[in-house]
Design a protein around this motif. Sequence first.
Motif, short mmCIF file in Angstrom:
data_model
loop_
_atom_site.label_atom_id
_atom_site.label_comp_id
_atom_site.label_asym_id
_atom_site.label_seq_id
_atom_site.Cartn_x
_atom_site.Cartn_y
_atom_site.Cartn_z
N UNK A 82 0.82 -1.21 0.00
CA UNK A 82 0.00 0.00 0.00
C UNK A 82 0.86 1.26 0.00
N UNK A 83 1.95 1.20 0.76
CA UNK A 83 2.88 2.35 0.79
C UNK A 83 3.54 2.52 -0.57
N UNK A 84 3.98 1.42 -1.17
CA UNK A 84 4.66 1.50 -2.47
C UNK A 84 3.71 2.00 -3.56
N UNK A 85 2.43 1.59 -3.45
CA UNK A 85 1.43 2.01 -4.45
C UNK A 85 0.86 3.39 -4.13
N UNK A 86 1.31 3.97 -3.02
CA UNK A 86 0.86 5.30 -2.58
C UNK A 86 -0.65 5.36 -2.38
N UNK A 87 -1.18 4.30 -1.72
CA UNK A 87 -2.60 4.28 -1.38
C UNK A 87 -2.81 5.03 -0.09
N UNK A 88 -3.90 5.79 -0.01
CA UNK A 88 -4.22 6.46 1.25
C UNK A 88 -4.89 5.44 2.18
N UNK A 89 -5.19 5.84 3.39
CA UNK A 89 -5.77 4.91 4.38
C UNK A 89 -7.10 4.32 3.92
N UNK A 90 -7.94 5.14 3.31
CA UNK A 90 -9.24 4.68 2.84
C UNK A 90 -9.07 3.65 1.73
N UNK A 91 -8.18 3.92 0.80
CA UNK A 91 -7.93 3.00 -0.30
C UNK A 91 -7.35 1.68 0.21
N UNK A 92 -6.42 1.76 1.15
CA UNK A 92 -5.82 0.56 1.73
C UNK A 92 -6.88 -0.26 2.46
N UNK A 93 -7.78 0.41 3.16
CA UNK A 93 -8.86 -0.29 3.86
C UNK A 93 -9.78 -0.99 2.85
N UNK A 94 -10.05 -0.36 1.73
CA UNK A 94 -10.89 -0.96 0.69
C UNK A 94 -10.24 -2.21 0.13
N UNK A 95 -8.96 -2.13 -0.17
CA UNK A 95 -8.24 -3.30 -0.70
C UNK A 95 -8.22 -4.42 0.35
N UNK A 96 -7.94 -4.05 1.59
CA UNK A 96 -7.90 -5.05 2.67
C UNK A 96 -9.26 -5.72 2.82
N UNK A 97 -10.32 -4.95 2.82
CA UNK A 97 -11.67 -5.53 2.95
C UNK A 97 -11.98 -6.45 1.78
N UNK A 98 -11.56 -6.05 0.58
CA UNK A 98 -11.79 -6.93 -0.59
C UNK A 98 -11.04 -8.25 -0.44
N UNK A 99 -9.76 -8.17 -0.07
CA UNK A 99 -8.96 -9.40 0.10
C UNK A 99 -9.59 -10.29 1.17
N UNK A 100 -9.96 -9.71 2.30
CA UNK A 100 -10.56 -10.49 3.38
C UNK A 100 -11.89 -11.12 2.96
N UNK A 101 -12.64 -10.43 2.11
CA UNK A 101 -13.93 -10.99 1.67
C UNK A 101 -13.74 -12.20 0.77
N UNK A 102 -12.57 -12.35 0.19
CA UNK A 102 -12.31 -13.46 -0.71
C UNK A 102 -11.69 -14.66 -0.02
N UNK A 103 -11.36 -14.53 1.24
CA UNK A 103 -10.74 -15.63 1.98
C UNK A 103 -11.77 -16.63 2.46
#
Length: 103
Positions: A82-103
């Motif tokens: 997330x840091x390397x992709x320069x995602x803000x906190x909201x964007x990182x939370x969205x990606x995290x929620x998506x990944x967790x929803x797929x587990x």
Amino acid sequence: MKTKILSLITLVLLLTACGTKKTAVASAETAPAAKEAKTVELTPELAEGKNLYENSCVKCHKLYEPKKFTKEEWAPILVSMGKKAKLNETQLASVTNYIHSQL
């Protein structure tokens, strides 16, 4: 005339995008014990997370199936990437929620 055509095309694309049901399907390979694939309906937030994951991460490397890692293994990966992709906190939370929803 060109403006009218471009406006019409834009409107059609917008309506098509808004009316498309987005779902993710777990493959049989990732869940060999399951006889039917699990379908997860993506909420707008999860769809945004998926979009960010697919478009931000693929710029540097191939995409990994969410089930390749556990929730605990994903945590430091997502923070670091997330840091390397320069995602803000909201964007990182969205990606995290998506990944967790797929587990």
